[in-house]
Design a protein around this motif. Structure first.
Motif, short mmCIF file in Angstrom:
data_model
loop_
_atom_site.label_atom_id
_atom_site.label_comp_id
_atom_site.label_asym_id
_atom_site.label_seq_id
_atom_site.Cartn_x
_atom_site.Cartn_y
_atom_site.Cartn_z
N SER A 1 0.81 -1.23 0.00
CA SER A 1 0.00 0.00 0.00
C SER A 1 0.84 1.27 0.00
O SER A 1 0.31 2.36 -0.28
N TYR A 2 2.12 1.22 0.35
CA TYR A 2 2.92 2.44 0.42
C TYR A 2 3.80 2.56 -0.82
O TYR A 2 4.46 1.59 -1.21
N LYS B 1 1.60 3.77 -2.88
CA LYS B 1 0.33 3.39 -3.50
C LYS B 1 0.54 2.06 -4.21
O LYS B 1 1.69 1.64 -4.46
N ARG B 2 -0.56 1.40 -4.54
CA ARG B 2 -0.48 0.11 -5.23
C ARG B 2 -0.24 0.32 -6.73
O ARG B 2 -0.81 1.24 -7.33
N SER B 3 0.55 -0.54 -7.29
CA SER B 3 0.77 -0.51 -8.73
C SER B 3 -0.36 -1.22 -9.45
O SER B 3 -0.96 -2.17 -8.92
N TYR C 1 5.34 4.25 -8.74
CA TYR C 1 4.85 4.86 -7.51
C TYR C 1 5.81 5.96 -7.02
O TYR C 1 5.84 6.28 -5.84
#
Length: 732
Positions: free
Chosen positions: A84-85, A87-89, A165
């Motif tokens: 989640s960090y 953000k998700r690819s 990300y």
């Protein structure tokens, strides 16, 4: 090593599901692996990646990395936060990166040369048919690893997707790319080739650039610390960028991280680490793995107690033979005396004083990593040595050595992963991981190979089994008592269903016999039972159904079982009987050892008694012999004294008047007696005065003639000698 694991897996491997009929396949096709049999009836693939089972390719002594990565992947909160960090690819971006990745390079041997193809390897064998090789053992881990690489799919992780990300490439981004590739892949099983992750690890850390054997515990600490640093660095850049874009808004920087120094003796974090705030992006990692130790020191002079908090990522506990994890943790919190050179500087007393120190846990982590100190430095050998001590670890653990103000001191943990070291020392060996998954139970991860194992398989690494496999790092995650009860009920239902299915599966022949036995013969016919027996059978049949015996006949139960109580499972019954038998054998063995020790002591006592009697008898005999010798010596001395007295009396009488002789005359007589035993040649020549004194008969005519003859002979001898000397010119 190989035979040890092959033997264990053959005993604990999970077979196909009960009641399923295998489909017809090509007889030449390879047999499905245990993992494939386990996943035959699996449902749709989840998006969280919890039902993915991928092995990891070994690039030459990289098993330490593979085992730790598997343990972290199957920690659900850790995996979710990494994905989640920041953000998700998207699956499209991951597929695009995989399509444009460099080609996969197969791992090299440890000496840096590629593996040679099978066949003749020298010119001497050219022109001769190749020798027949022995067939490989299909149960060996090496064969299964080769088959896993051949079956695939192999995830080529030679790319980096950090631009997706908006992060620079770090060890954290390589870990995130690896997790995303497994989650996005449409296959449930395969092999990961983590070449990019290992390249980043070796580029940033010099100690991992060689092909030497590395420590899995050190790699775990390094990885978690590096993840914290990478996320904090990226968060600072993001905050600085926001401040630069909006300088006039005065946005409060809740993510500003202040640095504090932490003094630690057993701490796993570096000496200086950012202290996470409430909105820190690494707060989740601190909550998962980081706990707080309190060092309590009590001065023995003023009784003042001082405390100091120290963070930890894992607890390293010392080991003792035939102990348990609970006992090791109890010794971890035992009081330690600070004296002599290790005196404590008391602020209240203002000087060095003797004190007592102990460590307690103030804050418990959600994931507790216990490091068992299997490698100990010995001064005799001047090197590290592996300890093969038996240390028992439980499935569920509750820590008791906590402080009074600890948060949730009764937190319950369950074992979900074990990192096992196989080898005789710290400088060589192999690492594997045994992990409990959410839906599929316990699995063995041995580089490329993944196999399901039984729950009891985890108990094979206490250190008391033959072989070199011992548990090295234990991972416990928090759980609740209700979850433990639910899991136990699920296991009981699954066991009961297996027992019921196996009990109802009756062969056709046996079922035909059952039907024949159940037919009732009319009363009064030949061979019919009596009225009492018949009605007794009917009475029992009303209250309870018939039970099947082992030979297939129906017997009426003596007393109907209560409907609410379920009979114990045969598996549980057999385990209980086995435990009882083991206890009985242990008790008998101990009794036999005690009796043997008692008999040995009795025999030793008798032997000592006989030896003492022999020594006493020999001493008495020696004393008697000594006494007899003394008596004989005294008797001989008395006889000798008598003989000398008799001789002196005879001498006195021979001289005539013994009392009137002078002392000089007695001396002359004694001298003549002394030379009386000599022969004529050795007899000394005495002058005339001495001869006259020596014997009274010296002046007899016969003796005078003999004496004159002797004098003439002596004179002739001297004359001959002088003539001889004169002839040689020696005389004038």
């Amino acid at each position: 090593m190989t035979s040890f694991f092959g033997k264990l897996k053959s005993q604990n491997a999970t077979g196909p599901a009960v009641g399923t009929t295998p489909a017809k396949k090509d007889p030449n096709a390879p047999l499905p692996t245990p993992l494939e049999r386990m996943l035959m009836n699996a449902g749709p693939i989840r998006n969280d990646g919890s039902d993915k089972f991928f092995g990891m390719e070994n690039f030459g002594n990289t098993c330490y990395c593979n085992s730790i990565l598997q343990c972290l992947y199957y920690s659900v909160p850790f995996r979710d936060h990494v994905l989640s960090y920041p953000k998700r690819s998207t699956p499209e971006s991951v597929a695009h990166a995989q399509a444009h990745a460099p080609p996969r390079i197969p791992p090299l041997q440890q000496n840096g040369t590629a593996k040679k193809p099978l066949g003749p390897s020298s010119a001497r064998s050219a022109g001769t048919p190749p020798q027949q090789q022995k067939p490989e053992d299909k149960d060996s881990p090496e064969y299964k690893k080769k088959q896993a690489l051949l079956a695939g799919p192999i995830l080529n992780m030679s790319y980096e997707n950090s631009r997706e990300y908006e992060m620079p490439e770090t060890l954290f981004t390589s870990l995130k790319d690896l997790f995303e590739a497994v989650v996005v892949n449409q296959s449930r099983m395969g092999v990961i080739s983590p070449s990019r992750f290992l390249e980043t690890l070796r580029r940033e850390n010099e100690m991992f650039r060689s092909a030497m054997h590395q420590d899995a515990h050190e790699f775990l600490n390094l990885l978690l610390n590096t993840v914290v640093e990478n996320i904090e660095d990226h968060d600072r850049k993001v905050i600085a960028q926001r401040k630069a874009e909006q300088p006039l808004r005065g946005v409060e920087d809740d993510g500003d991280l202040s640095k504090t120094e932490s003094e630690s003796g057993t701490v796993s974090f570096p000496p200086i680490l950012p202290t996470p705030t409430t909105s820190s992006p690494t707060r989740w990692l601190h909550e998962l793995f980081e706990g707080t130790l309190t060092s309590e020191t009590r001065c023995l002079t003023c009784e003042n107690v001082s405390q100091r908090d120290e963070p930890f990522l894992d607890l390293s506990v010392d080991l003792e033979q035939h102990s348990s994890v609970t006992a090791c943790l109890r010794r971890f919190s035992e009081e330690e005396m600070l004296c002599e050179r290790n005196k404590f500087h008391c602020d209240n007393c203002g000087g060095l004083q003797e004190a007592e120190k102990r460590m307690k846990i103030k804050r418990l982590p959600k994931i507790l990593a216990l490091h068992l100190k299997r490698f100990k430095y010995t001064e005799d050998l001047q090197r590290l040595q592996k300890l093969f001590h038996k240390v028992v670890y439980p499935y569920h653990l509750r820590l008791f050595n906590t402080t009074d103000d600890a948060e949730d001191p009764d937190r319950l943990y369950e074992l979900y992963a074990v990192v096992v070291h196989i080898g005789g020392g710290p400088y060589h060996g192999h690492y594997v991981a045994v992990i409990k998954t959410q839906d599929r139970g316990w699995l063995l991860f041995d580089d490329e190979m993944v196999e399901p194992v039984d729950k009891t398989f985890v108990r094979n690494f206490f250190g008391d089994r033959p072989g070199l496999a011992c548990a090295y790092v234990l991972f416990y995650q928090e759980t609740t008592f209700e979850a433990v009860q639910k899991e136990q009920r699920m296991e009981g239902k699954r066991r009961a269903s297996q027992d019921l299915t196996s009990g109802l599966a009756v062969p056709p022949r046996q079922s035909a016999e059952l039907h024949q036995v159940q037919t009732v013969t009319p009363m009064g016919s030949p061979g019919s039972p009596s009225d009492a027996t018949y009605y007794a059978t009917l009475d029992h049949a009303v209250t309870a159904p018939p039970e099947f015996t082992t030979n297939g006949h129906v017997e009426s139960p003596r007393s109907p079982p209560p409907p609410t109580v379920r009979p114990p499972s045969p598996v549980l019954q057999s385990k209980r009987e086995r435990v009882k038998e083991e206890k009985a054998h242990e008790k008998a063995r101990r009794a036999a050892e005690k009796q043997a020790e008692k008999d040995r002591q009795e025999v030793e006592k008798q032997r000592r008694k006989v030896l003492a009697a022999k020594l006493t008898e020999a001493q008495k005999r020696q004393e008697a012999e000594l006494k007899a010798a003394l008596e004989a010596s005294k008797a001989s001395k008395a006889e000798e004294d008598k003989r000398h007295a008799l001789e002196r009396s005879q001498t006195v009488h021979a001289n005539g008047s013994g009392s009137g002789s002078s002392g000089f005359d007695r001396f002359k007589r004694t001298k003549s007696l002394r030379f009386g035993s000599l022969n004529k040649k050795e007899k000394p020549q005495l002058d005339s005065s001495e001869e006259n004194v020596a014997s009274p008969d010296a002046m007899t005519p016969e003796k005078e003639k003999d004496k004159d003859k002797d004098k003439e002979k002596e004179k002739d001898r001297r004359n001959r000698f002088s003539i001889r000397k004169k002839s040689f010119g020696m005389l004038p």
